[in-house]
Design an enzyme around this catalytic site. Structure first.
Site, PDB file in Angstrom:
ATOM      1  N   THR A 187       0.809  -1.216   0.000  1.00  0.00           N
ATOM      2  CA  THR A 187       0.000   0.000   0.000  1.00  0.00           C
ATOM      3  C   THR A 187       0.847   1.273   0.000  1.00  0.00           C
ATOM      4  OG1 THR A 187      -1.508  -1.226   1.374  1.00  0.00           O
ATOM      5  CG2 THR A 187      -1.754   1.164   1.385  1.00  0.00           C
ATOM      6  N   VAL A 216     -11.695  -6.842   1.838  1.00  0.00           N
ATOM      7  CA  VAL A 216     -11.242  -5.454   1.945  1.00  0.00           C
ATOM      8  C   VAL A 216     -10.317  -5.369   3.158  1.00  0.00           C
ATOM      9  CG1 VAL A 216     -11.974  -3.074   2.392  1.00  0.00           C
ATOM     10  CG2 VAL A 216     -13.339  -4.542   0.888  1.00  0.00           C
ATOM     11  N   GLY A 241      -3.650  -5.916   6.578  1.00  0.00           N
ATOM     12  CA  GLY A 241      -4.794  -5.076   6.912  1.00  0.00           C
ATOM     13  C   GLY A 241      -5.643  -5.607   8.042  1.00  0.00           C
TER      14      GLY A 241
END
Ligand code: GLY
Length: 327
Positions: A187, A216, A241
């Site tokens: 990211t 997600v 994440g």
């Protein structure tokens, strides 16, 4: 037209009717330059994204606002076909579809996000559209994509030949190891302070390679992948994440800075909270970057190999982060 005006108009005229006309009337993006106060602009970003950070830093030096600069900076990686973890060229999910996530947050505390978006490269810019031109904070999938087309974004094939070849190799074993890059980049999270001393940020990713359909991560989640409080500072995350979301890491860092910790101390504490809850930290990376109102910065990670870029006074430095583990 700003979100507040939109809500008032929607209440007056009905959401469905007003949405179409509002979006059409918002095609002009009134980007502005600022009159610089006596503040040295700063841009920091995750990983060694030299060009992205230099692009933002130079734009800030030229008087661009923090939000405009952050979106311009991360767009460099969204458009970089060699980057297999952000934007066009990103690795696909297990079914071969590239789905992107992004969010932005500005100095007023407003924010916007998009998740699971296909066929659109500049998803951070799209998150800004959600923030500024809809009554919502987050749009997912087809809804976000349709908004993009209405706003003039073009449809693009995000799966490059090389990402497709890598995916086909992966399909031979389909071994699902959700180990996000430890030494490589993933990211891009970017925090900018402009010449007015205002802070904004953007975070954008294609997420875990070969993730489950619909997965997600933290990057588009306000408070996890990115958080800004213009009175205090900002933070952004990269890495696994799921772990970042469980601890709402970027919000935590800003709150720790509010309590008096330096950006470096706050990043270290946020990483240590994840370490304390996991006995498998050798299997995943998490890294944070932070910036406070004094222009101080910090970064910390689990595995060595993570670096933050910092642009200040015309110099773009790569700063190797301290890590929990030794190399
Ligand atoms: N940090 C990126 C992701 O987990 O999707």
């Amino acid at each position: 037209m700003k979100r507040r005006e939109f809500i008032i108009k929607s209440a007056q005229g009905g959401v469905a009717l007003t949405l179409g006309t509002t979006l059409l009337s918002c095609l002009d993006t009134d980007k502005k330059t600022i009159t610089m106060k006596n503040v040295s602009p700063i841009s920091i970003c995750t990983w060694g994204f030299i060009d992205a950070n230099a692009t933002a830093g130079k734009a800030l030096d030229g008087g661009m606002t923090a939000l405009d600069a952050a979106i311009k900076g991360v767009a460099v990686e969204e458009e970089n076909l060699k980057n297999t973890t952000v934007g066009k060229g990103g690795a696909p999910d297990r079914e071969g579809n590239v789905t992107l996530d992004a969010c932005v947050m500005d100095s007023s505390g407003d924010c916007g996000a998009v998740v699971c978006v296909e066929n659109i490269t500049n998803v951070a810019a799209l998150a800004r559209v959600v923030m500024e031109e809809t009554p919502h904070v987050m749009l997912a999938g087809k809804g976000a994509e349709e908004l993009a087309y209405k706003k003039g974004f073009k449809a693009e094939k995000l799966l490059t030949d090389s990402s497709e070849n890598a995916y086909r190799e992966w399909l031979k074993t389909s071994e699902y190891k959700p180990i996000i890059n430890i030494e490589n980049h993933d990211t891009i999270g970017m925090l900018c302070m402009d010449g007015n001393g205002d802070i904004a940020g953007a975070c954008t990713t294609s997420g875990l390679s070969y993730k489950m359909k619909g997965r997600v991560g933290d990057s588009p989640i306000i408070g996890s992948g990115l958080f800004i409080d213009n009175e205090i500072g900002g933070a952004a995350a990269t890495g696994m994440g799921e772990e970042i979301m469980k601890t709402v890491g970027s919000f935590l860092i800003v709150e720790l800075m509010r309590q008096g910790k330096s950006p470096q101390e706050a990043c270290e504490e946020a990483v240590q909270r994840i370490v304390a809850k996991n006995n498998n930290i050798e299997n995943f990376q998490v890294a944070y970057i932070a910036l406070n109102k004094k222009g101080e910065t910090g970064s910390f990670c689990i595995h060595p190999g993570f670096a933050m870029m910092e642009y200040k006074n015309g110099i773009n430095n790569r700063i190797e982060s301290k890590a929990v583990l030794k190399s």
